[in-house]
Enzyme design. Structure first.
Site, PDB file in Angstrom:
ATOM      1  N   LYS A  68     -55.813  23.287 -77.399  1.00 42.81           N
ATOM      2  CA  LYS A  68     -54.946  22.737 -76.351  1.00 42.81           C
ATOM      3  C   LYS A  68     -55.328  23.305 -75.172  1.00 42.81           C
ATOM      4  CE  LYS A  68     -51.614  24.494 -74.459  1.00 42.81           C
ATOM      5  NZ  LYS A  68     -51.470  23.928 -73.185  1.00 42.81           N
ATOM      6  N   GLU A 118     -58.267  37.037 -74.496  1.00 45.37           N
ATOM      7  CA  GLU A 118     -58.793  37.236 -73.244  1.00 45.37           C
ATOM      8  C   GLU A 118     -57.648  37.104 -72.213  1.00 45.37           C
ATOM      9  OE1 GLU A 118     -61.840  37.988 -72.671  1.00 45.37           O
ATOM     10  OE2 GLU A 118     -63.045  37.276 -74.487  1.00 45.37           O
ATOM     11  N   CYS A 134     -59.812  35.796 -63.756  1.00 44.59           N
ATOM     12  CA  CYS A 134     -59.361  37.053 -64.467  1.00 44.59           C
ATOM     13  C   CYS A 134     -60.080  38.289 -64.137  1.00 44.59           C
ATOM     14  CB  CYS A 134     -59.284  36.843 -66.001  1.00 44.59           C
ATOM     15  SG  CYS A 134     -60.912  36.498 -66.593  1.00 44.59           S
ATOM     16  N   GLU A 162     -51.629  41.230 -61.107  1.00 49.85           N
ATOM     17  CA  GLU A 162     -52.704  40.199 -60.855  1.00 49.85           C
ATOM     18  C   GLU A 162     -52.274  39.257 -59.759  1.00 49.85           C
ATOM     19  OE1 GLU A 162     -53.482  37.950 -64.405  1.00 49.85           O
ATOM     20  OE2 GLU A 162     -55.438  37.843 -64.181  1.00 49.85           O
TER      21      GLU A 162
HETATM   22  P1  NAP Z   1     -51.055  31.303 -69.282  1.00 54.64           P
HETATM   23  O1  NAP Z   1     -49.780  30.942 -68.385  1.00 54.64           O
HETATM   24  O2  NAP Z   1     -50.890  32.300 -70.235  1.00 54.64           O
HETATM   25  O3  NAP Z   1     -51.414  29.991 -69.872  1.00 54.64           O
HETATM   26  C1  NAP Z   1     -52.677  29.873 -70.615  1.00 54.64           C
HETATM   27  C2  NAP Z   1     -52.569  28.742 -71.532  1.00 54.64           C
HETATM   28  O4  NAP Z   1     -51.402  29.166 -72.682  1.00 54.64           O
HETATM   29  C3  NAP Z   1     -52.159  27.521 -71.145  1.00 54.64           C
HETATM   30  O5  NAP Z   1     -52.749  26.594 -71.967  1.00 54.64           O
HETATM   31  C4  NAP Z   1     -50.772  27.445 -71.375  1.00 54.64           C
HETATM   32  O6  NAP Z   1     -50.141  26.102 -71.449  1.00 54.64           O
HETATM   33  C5  NAP Z   1     -50.608  28.133 -72.564  1.00 54.64           C
HETATM   34  N1  NAP Z   1     -49.403  28.645 -72.903  1.00 54.64           N
HETATM   35  C6  NAP Z   1     -48.286  29.216 -71.875  1.00 54.64           C
HETATM   36  N2  NAP Z   1     -47.274  29.611 -72.536  1.00 54.64           N
HETATM   37  C7  NAP Z   1     -47.379  29.394 -74.130  1.00 54.64           C
HETATM   38  C8  NAP Z   1     -46.587  29.829 -75.286  1.00 54.64           C
HETATM   39  N3  NAP Z   1     -45.566  30.218 -75.094  1.00 54.64           N
HETATM   40  N4  NAP Z   1     -47.097  29.414 -76.362  1.00 54.64           N
HETATM   41  C9  NAP Z   1     -48.433  28.887 -76.315  1.00 54.64           C
HETATM   42  N5  NAP Z   1     -49.160  28.568 -75.282  1.00 54.64           N
HETATM   43  C10 NAP Z   1     -48.769  28.777 -73.899  1.00 54.64           C
HETATM   44  O7  NAP Z   1     -52.059  31.378 -68.113  1.00 54.64           O
HETATM   45  P2  NAP Z   1     -52.813  30.572 -67.013  1.00 54.64           P
HETATM   46  O8  NAP Z   1     -51.754  30.744 -65.749  1.00 54.64           O
HETATM   47  O9  NAP Z   1     -53.043  29.186 -67.387  1.00 54.64           O
HETATM   48  O10 NAP Z   1     -54.246  31.367 -66.636  1.00 54.64           O
HETATM   49  C11 NAP Z   1     -54.149  32.403 -65.782  1.00 54.64           C
HETATM   50  C12 NAP Z   1     -54.337  33.556 -66.717  1.00 54.64           C
HETATM   51  O11 NAP Z   1     -55.461  33.744 -67.601  1.00 54.64           O
HETATM   52  C13 NAP Z   1     -54.756  34.869 -65.936  1.00 54.64           C
HETATM   53  O12 NAP Z   1     -53.698  36.141 -66.420  1.00 54.64           O
HETATM   54  C14 NAP Z   1     -55.990  35.252 -66.002  1.00 54.64           C
HETATM   55  O13 NAP Z   1     -56.404  36.530 -65.900  1.00 54.64           O
HETATM   56  C15 NAP Z   1     -56.120  34.807 -67.391  1.00 54.64           C
HETATM   57  N6  NAP Z   1     -57.572  34.623 -67.782  1.00 54.64           N
HETATM   58  C16 NAP Z   1     -58.283  35.263 -68.757  1.00 54.64           C
HETATM   59  C17 NAP Z   1     -59.584  35.270 -68.719  1.00 54.64           C
HETATM   60  C18 NAP Z   1     -60.328  36.067 -69.664  1.00 54.64           C
HETATM   61  O14 NAP Z   1     -61.559  35.538 -70.090  1.00 54.64           O
HETATM   62  N7  NAP Z   1     -59.733  37.441 -69.982  1.00 54.64           N
HETATM   63  C19 NAP Z   1     -60.095  34.045 -68.329  1.00 54.64           C
HETATM   64  C20 NAP Z   1     -59.189  33.113 -67.405  1.00 54.64           C
HETATM   65  C21 NAP Z   1     -58.079  33.525 -67.163  1.00 54.64           C
HETATM   66  P3  NAP Z   1     -49.479  25.539 -69.930  1.00 54.64           P
HETATM   67  O15 NAP Z   1     -50.708  25.127 -69.233  1.00 54.64           O
HETATM   68  O16 NAP Z   1     -48.780  24.217 -70.671  1.00 54.64           O
HETATM   69  O17 NAP Z   1     -48.504  26.424 -69.359  1.00 54.64           O
END
Ligand code: NAP
Length: 484
Positions: free
Chosen positions: A180, A256, A290, A387
């Protein structure tokens, strides 16, 4: 939209090798973050489609896991070749829906493809063990087997690489997968899946569900008994929810998550190298990574010089649409992201920080934010705790090694850290003391397919890439052979 390879424009989801609409027939729009214009519409899927994708992945797994490692490796390798051949189109799609400058999008395609190449090779090295037995007539044999159906949920900031880092090891291990992608960036995910089909990956082995209701699909993926592993990249907040949801069916979970990376510059550092490192790791993808430096600690003796040199470099960063030549900072992903950056900066300003550069929305308007440098940031400011995920470099003054280590580690996160020094002994001490899964020493660039990527503390579980990355997709089985 101008793609050289028209087959890469897909606006339907992929289930069981078929390009399909949502059962409800409802689509949602994908917008260009630089202009706000609609690029395409994709299916808004939910529970029913997620269950169907899991069923297809389960059925396809029967054949996929029976293939020899070499057969799987050859198909994955063909997928890699096709990604590289179609680099320009994929990069263009990334820039269109995610916003980063084209040069960075090309670099992301290379980076994402490198994981596919790596795991095509690793597929052939899933070795077991023969262990000395406990009795003369018995032998202990260890084999590694695919865990089964994997569910992957990925973010928008690296819309190709965050997918290939999961799909390639899963497929190499003999697993099948349902992905997804983030709501904002499904188009390049679908293009990459189309290339996997063209490479000969069996229908149903790799499925992509698009959804504007991520939580609904996520709930099915984390609670369904046929999904044996969940691999998530995203925020710590959502990671906690998914880990909780996965508990009832005892799934293997890789996370991650978010970071709050310290970037430390000691008095004895090569200041110019530290400035280049800070530019690379703070302003790449407009700070939406991240492992971005979130807190830049500078030792007092070089604080003013570092600040001045950093501002001189940040001033050169051209802001604009990612498709415009020479642009180094694209738009942020959406209005919500710009709002968060604004809140962090205004909180810092209110609490006494000095804005050295930027500190406001960019004159281009929309989702553009001006590259910003802030001095005199303190522990009480939100920017120090959370962050920021934007093009903002907060500078924090420190006096001693012990003090900076204490402050750098004073966070719930533990993903990446960086420091610059020319003192060999200090380098060892500091690297060992930093509580993060990855440490950059005299460099701001740490991510590659050969190295284990991942965090400790509340930044995650498991590692992606490297020789360790495939382990998360395997089960260990021990056979006790008796009667010998
Ligand atoms: P996010 O809001 O956590 O969303 C990530 C994914 O999860 C998206 O596909 C999102 O779908 C989905 N999602 C959100 N709420 C959900 C729920 N309740 N149940 C299931 N899926 C759900 O993060 P983001 O804003 O896309 O990305 C930024 C974050 O990712 C930052 O915190 C960054 O540090 C972290 N990140 C970490 C790494 C690593 O390798 N450690 C790498 C890249 C990014 P939707 O798009 O539909 O909301």
């Amino acid at each position: 939209m101008v793609l050289a390879n028209k087959s890469l424009f897909k606006d339907r989801a992929l289930i069981g090798g078929e390009w399909v609409s949502a059962v409800s027939g409802v689509d949602y729009d994908i917008l260009n973050p630089a202009t706000g214009e609609r690029i395409a519409s994709v299916p808004d899927m939910g529970k029913v489609e997620a269950e169907l994708a899991i069923k297809n992945a389960k059925d396809a797994g029967k054949e996929w896991k029976r293939k020899t490692a070499k057969q799987r490796a050859n198909i994955i390798r063909r997928w890699y070749d096709l990604i590289v051949e179609n680099k320009e189109d994929l990069a263009y799609l990334i820039t269109l829906e995610q916003g980063k400058p084209l040069a960075e999008s090309r670099a992301e395609v290379d980076y994402g493809a490198a994981y596919v190449e790596w795991f095509a090779e690793e597929a052939k090295r899933i070795n077991g063990d023969v262990i000395p037995g406990p009795a003369e007539d018995r032998r202990v044999v260890v084999v590694k087997q695919p865990i089964g159906v994997v569910a992957a949920i990925t973010p928008w900031n690296f819309p190709v690489a965050m997918i290939t880092r999961k799909v390639a090891p899963a497929l190499a291990a003999g697993c099948t997968i349902v992905v997804k992608p983030a709501e904002d960036t499904p188009l390049v995910a679908l293009a990459v899946a189309e290339l996997a089909l063209q490479a000969g990956i069996t229908p149903g082995v790799f499925n992509v569900i698009t959804a504007a209701r991520g939580h609904e699909v996520g709930e099915v993926l984390t609670t369904h008994r046929d999904v044996r592993k969940v691999s998530f990249t995203g925020s710590t907040q959502v990671g906690r929810i998914l880990l909780r949801q996965s508990a009832d069916t005892i799934k293997k979970v890789s996370l991650e998550l978010g970071g709050n990376a310290p970037f430390i510059v000691f008095d004895d550092a090569d200041i110019d190298a530290a400035v280049s490192g800070a530019i690379a790791c703070k302003f790449r993808n407009g700070g939406q990574a991240c492992i971005s430096a979130n807190r830049i600690f500078v030792q007092t003796g070089i604080y003013d010089t570092f600040a001045e040199k950093l501002c001189a470099e940040v001033e050169k960063l051209k802001v604009g649409s990612g498709c415009t030549p020479g642009v180094l900072i694209g738009p942020m992903i959406n209005e919500k992201a710009v709002g968060k950056v604004q809140e962090h900066v205004s909180d810092a300003r209110k609490k006494g920080a000095r804005i050295l550069l930027g500190g406001e929305r960019h004159p281009l308007g929309g989702n553009f934010y001006a590259p910003t440098v802030i001095a005199d940031v303190t522990a009480s400011m939100v920017i120090n705790e959370e962050e920021t995920f934007g093009p903002v470099a907060p500078l924090i003054r420190f006096e001693s090694e012990a003090e900076v280590l204490e402050r750098a580690n004073d966070t719930e996160y533990g993903l990446a850290s960086y420091f610059f020094t020319r003192d060999h002994s200090k380098a060892w001490r500091v690297a060992e003391a930093l509580e993060t899964g990855m440490v950059g020493i005299n460099t701001g660039l740490i991510s590659n397919e050969m190295a284990p990527f991942g965090g400790i503390k509340q930044s995650g579980l498991g590692r992606e890439g490297s020789l360790y990355g495939i382990e998360d997709y395997l089960e260990i089985k021990y056979m006790c052979v008796g009667g010998i």
